[in-house]
Design an enzyme around this catalytic site. Structure first.
Site, PDB file in Angstrom:
ATOM      1  CE  LYS A 250      11.135  -3.257  -5.751  1.00 36.93           C
ATOM      2  NZ  LYS A 250      11.862  -4.142  -6.673  1.00 36.93           N
TER       3      LYS A 250
ATOM      4  CB  CYS B 170      -1.012   0.125   1.123  1.00 33.87           C
ATOM      5  SG  CYS B 170      -2.022  -1.302   1.251  1.00 33.87           S
TER       6      CYS B 170
ATOM      7  NE  ARG C 163       4.705   1.448  -0.100  1.00 28.84           N
ATOM      8  CZ  ARG C 163       5.746   1.253   0.822  1.00 28.84           C
ATOM      9  NH1 ARG C 163       6.977   1.591   0.380  1.00 28.84           N
ATOM     10  NH2 ARG C 163       5.489   0.534   1.879  1.00 28.84           N
TER      11      ARG C 163
ATOM     12  CE  LYS D 223      13.073 -11.576 -10.470  1.00 35.93           C
ATOM     13  NZ  LYS D 223      13.631 -11.024  -9.575  1.00 35.93           N
TER      14      LYS D 223
ATOM     15  CD  GLU E 163      16.165 -13.852  -8.696  1.00 37.93           C
ATOM     16  OE1 GLU E 163      15.540 -14.331  -7.935  1.00 37.93           O
ATOM     17  OE2 GLU E 163      15.654 -12.582  -9.130  1.00 37.93           O
TER      18      GLU E 163
ATOM     19  CD  GLU F  35       8.326 -11.012  -9.179  1.00 38.06           C
ATOM     20  OE1 GLU F  35       9.509 -11.394  -9.631  1.00 38.06           O
ATOM     21  OE2 GLU F  35       8.088 -10.054  -8.440  1.00 38.06           O
TER      22      GLU F  35
ATOM     23  CD1 TRP G 250      -0.728  -6.221  -3.365  1.00 33.73           C
ATOM     24  CD2 TRP G 250      -0.843  -7.046  -1.211  1.00 33.73           C
ATOM     25  NE1 TRP G 250      -0.444  -7.540  -3.400  1.00 33.73           N
ATOM     26  CE2 TRP G 250      -0.471  -7.918  -1.968  1.00 33.73           C
ATOM     27  CE3 TRP G 250      -1.343  -7.121   0.150  1.00 33.73           C
ATOM     28  CZ2 TRP G 250      -0.477  -9.107  -1.505  1.00 33.73           C
ATOM     29  CZ3 TRP G 250      -0.902  -8.493   0.738  1.00 33.73           C
ATOM     30  CH2 TRP G 250      -0.817  -9.605  -0.191  1.00 33.73           C
TER      31      TRP G 250
ATOM     32  CG  ASN H 127       1.599   0.136   4.397  1.00 30.36           C
ATOM     33  OD1 ASN H 127       1.216  -1.132   4.346  1.00 30.36           O
ATOM     34  ND2 ASN H 127       2.745   0.496   4.265  1.00 30.36           N
ATOM     35  N   GLY H 128      -0.834  -1.647   6.281  1.00 27.85           N
ATOM     36  CA  GLY H 128      -0.686  -2.776   7.341  1.00 27.85           C
ATOM     37  C   GLY H 128      -1.886  -3.238   7.641  1.00 27.85           C
TER      38      GLY H 128
ATOM     39  CG  HIS I  85      15.188 -38.519  -7.899  1.00 32.53           C
ATOM     40  ND1 HIS I  85      15.460 -40.096  -7.309  1.00 32.53           N
ATOM     41  CD2 HIS I  85      16.403 -38.134  -8.345  1.00 32.53           C
ATOM     42  CE1 HIS I  85      16.853 -40.417  -7.610  1.00 32.53           C
ATOM     43  NE2 HIS I  85      17.098 -39.052  -7.962  1.00 32.53           N
TER      44      HIS I  85
HETATM   45  O1  M6R Z   1      12.655  -5.574  -0.342  1.00 34.47           O
HETATM   46  P1  M6R Z   1      13.162  -7.110   0.016  1.00 34.47           P
HETATM   47  O2  M6R Z   1      14.384  -7.213  -0.670  1.00 34.47           O
HETATM   48  O3  M6R Z   1      13.045  -7.464   1.513  1.00 34.47           O
HETATM   49  O4  M6R Z   1      11.891  -8.094  -0.815  1.00 34.47           O
HETATM   50  C1  M6R Z   1      12.094  -9.151  -0.806  1.00 34.47           C
HETATM   51  C2  M6R Z   1      11.036 -10.038  -1.770  1.00 34.47           C
HETATM   52  O5  M6R Z   1       9.838  -9.403  -1.734  1.00 34.47           O
HETATM   53  C3  M6R Z   1      11.614  -9.763  -3.147  1.00 34.47           C
HETATM   54  O6  M6R Z   1      12.664 -10.013  -3.556  1.00 34.47           O
HETATM   55  C4  M6R Z   1      10.507 -10.288  -4.390  1.00 34.47           C
HETATM   56  O7  M6R Z   1      10.770 -11.641  -4.358  1.00 34.47           O
HETATM   57  C5  M6R Z   1      10.804  -9.680  -5.738  1.00 34.47           C
HETATM   58  N1  M6R Z   1       9.622  -9.074  -6.301  1.00 34.47           N
HETATM   59  C6  M6R Z   1      11.179 -10.896  -6.785  1.00 34.47           C
HETATM   60  O8  M6R Z   1      11.538 -10.136  -7.863  1.00 34.47           O
END
Ligand code: M6R
Length: 608
Positions: free
Chosen positions: A603, A2, A27, A485, A481, A488, A75, A99-100, A504
């Protein structure tokens, strides 16, 4: 999660609120809303489901002029994505954005006998309770907010406007971030610095135990129990407005991928003296680092993958336990910690709630906390004993790119220094290691400029529903990773497997319709990986091979081959990450998706 923005001053507030919401939209972006005092000092509220652009259209149709208001991009946590659940939430005199999570909202409904609610949110409950206190205290804002802070449980950043107090915005926070500034056009408050960069380089962090009051002329903070004035420390921001703009790139993600060479340099240089890592500037001395006998890295998502890379490289060198933990799990465990345990929280935002909670747990058990964080003065940075800043500049795209490679670089600097101090690396080995690290910005530049095959791969993946990444050792972590990506931002279901594990069970899923992206950068096990590739190929999978340019392979082994620069396998993660980032980026654009704001995500993950 948020985004919050508030402004009170002398100029058009609508523009500041909408611009602020656009820059904070990363956010959270399932709905947005604003409320403001119009020129008759009445409150008007406008909300809309969907992205900030939808809200903008509604605000443009509204003719009222305003110089004081607040805005929110949501969010969803409690309640579906609907207009009713979008913020601001109002109850009589009180208007709130939040936010929270107010964790005790159900018991508050019972305790305060709340019968009617317009929304399903926890936030509206807080608005109703605050309004009761406001009326009971004869409209005293500080006393009623203080009572609210004693009543609600959970984590929050909240801004409040009382309908009978024009030009004033009040704010409180617990764990969740807020930053604020006063300029010659008035006072601004936002969830993070991207909301205030265009207006000032000076900012304050509202303290957790305070009630902050913004007027057009200043910002004041009051201790929330005694209501005495508190000193506010003015901090200076070293990001430029440009660093938070797209600067001609179609998306933030592509801009941030391209910023990696500079970001890496900015991360490495401040921590090198006499050609070796030096952390004296952050206050940690060599004796302390030398005494470490157990390293625990805690992080989420991409940051966790950075930790895994560092573990796989340094466990064999350091020969002490070096482990990476999922922060959302770690926080509920009983970790083994002694005075010689170094806990390293890794976080781009410095606000991820699970990483923060893990940090607090480890700290209470007596660990030394050295965090690796990108955002200056963020909560994780401030809660740590020591902090290595990664200096990558703002990362706006939800998919993390430059933050990942700089986190690996920071971990390499730190762990190689510990290895040297513990006599596990000679001075010469350390210097060689750092020289190779210093060469990575150029390697990344070269990788980015060779993107023609990657674009072909994206055109091919565009039509697929599923995909696998496979690799061994570090290439397996690069696979994790790469898969994160791709799923996502392209929404293609993608999983990563340690290549040797396929037989397996997972190999049952291999058909002619399954693309497999294989990563091969370690000469010692290249032949093993290539055998696994042959196995899936024999089952008709289409292969995309990311491979060290010097390795030998059958020319027809893959539909697409992406050679990467011949580097020590411990550093191959840098060019490989760029390749997997670009595969995800171009696949997402090929599919016509919103690269920077993928669905359901935000984010900074500031709720559990
Ligand atoms: O701000 P942070 O590095 O703590 O965030 C951690 C994850 O939320 C962040 O890396 C997330 O997995 C990314 N959106 C992936 O691309």
């Amino acid at each position: 999660m948020c985004g919050i923005i508030g402004y009170t001053g002398s100029i058009n507030a609508k523009k500041i609120l909408l611009d602020g919401l656009s820059s904070l939209e990363y956010r959270g972006y399932d709905s947005a809303g604003v409320c403001f005092f119009n020129n008759k000092n009445n409150i008007e509220v406008i909300k809309s489901v969907g992205k900030v652009d939808n809200l903008k259209k509604l605000v443009e149709k509204n003719n009222s002029y305003t110089t004081c208001g607040m805005g929110h991009t949501r969010w969803a946590t409690h309640g579906n994505v609907t207009n009713e659940n979008a913020h601001p939430h109002s109850c009589s005199y009180v208007n709130i954005i939040h936010n929270g999570i107010i964790e005790n909202y159900l018991s508050l409904i019972e305790e305060y006998n709340i019968k009617e609610r317009k929304s399903d949110t926890d936030t509206e409950v807080a608005a109703i309770v605050l309004n009761k206190f406001y009326e009971e205290t004869n409209h005293d804002p500080l006393i009623s907010i203080s009572k609210l802070m004693n009543t609600i449980k959970g984590t929050y950043a909240i801004c409040i406007m009382f309908s009978d107090r024009p030009n004033e915005i009040f704010a409180i926070r617990k764990l969740n971030p807020l930053v604020a500034t006063t300029t010659n056009i008035g006072s601004i408050i936002a969830s993070d610095l991207t909301g205030i960069i265009p207006y000032s380089k000076n900012y304050i962090l509202p303290p957790e135990n305070s009630i902050v009051k913004l007027t057009p002329y200043d910002i004041r903070a009051y201790e929330y129990i005694t209501l005495e004035r508190m000193e506010l420390q003015i901090l200076q921001l070293n990001w430029s407005v440009d660093s938070a703009m797209k600067n001609g790139y179609p998306h933030y993600m592509l801009k941030e991928i391209n910023e990696q060479p500079q970001a890496l340099t900015n991360t490495i240089i401040p921590y090198i003296k006499n050609n070796i890592p030096d952390f004296s500037d952050i206050g940690i001395d060599d004796e302390c680092l030398k005494s470490i006998d157990n390293i625990q890295i805690i992080a989420c998502g991409t940051a966790r993958h950075a930790g895994l890379v560092a573990c796989s490289v340094f466990t064999p060198i350091l020969k002490i336990p070096v482990n990476t933990f999922v922060a959302s799990e770690y926080r509920y465990t009983e970790p083994y910690i002694t005075e010689h345990t170094l806990v390293i929280p890794v976080s781009q935002s410095g606000e991820t709630i699970d990483t923060l909670a893990s940090l607090t747990l480890a700290k209470n058990l007596g660990a030394k906390i050295l965090s690796i964080v990108n955002v200056k003065s963020s909560t994780i940075a401030r809660s740590s004993d020591y902090c290595i800043y990664t200096n990558a500049g703002p990362e706006i795209a939800v998919a993390s790119t430059k933050a990942y490679t700089v986190q690996i670089a920071a971990l390499y600097l730190l762990l190689s220094k510990i290895a040297y101090l513990k006599n596990k690396m000679s001075l010469e080995e350390l210097k060689d290691f750092i020289n190779t690290l210093n060469a990575m910005p150029e390697v990344i530049k070269e990788t980015i400029s060779n993107d023609s095959v990657i674009k072909e791969v994206a055109k091919f993946l565009k039509f697929k529903n599923d995909c696998f990444y496979i690799g061994r050792l570090q290439d397996y972590i690069s696979s994790l990773e790469g898969a994160l990506k791709l799923k996502e931002i392209s929404y293609i279901h993608t999983d990563a497997y340690a290549a040797g594990e396929l037989k397996h069970g997972t190999i049952a899923l291999i058909t002619h319709d399954m693309p497999v992206i294989a990563i091969d950068t370690n000469e010692n096990i290249s032949s093993k990986l290539l055998s696994n590739v042959e196995e899936v190929k024999a089952r008709e999978a289409t292969i995309i091979l990311i491979i060290n340019e010097n390795f030998k392979y059958k020319k027809d082994i893959a539909k697409h081959i992406i050679p990467i620069k011949n580097v020590d396998y411990r550093f191959a993660v840098f060019p490989v990450s760029v390749v997997t980032q670009l595969i995800a980026y171009y696949t997402s654009t090929e599919r016509g998706l919103d690269v920077d704001k993928p669905r359901n995500l935000a984010k900074s993950v500031t709720v559990e």
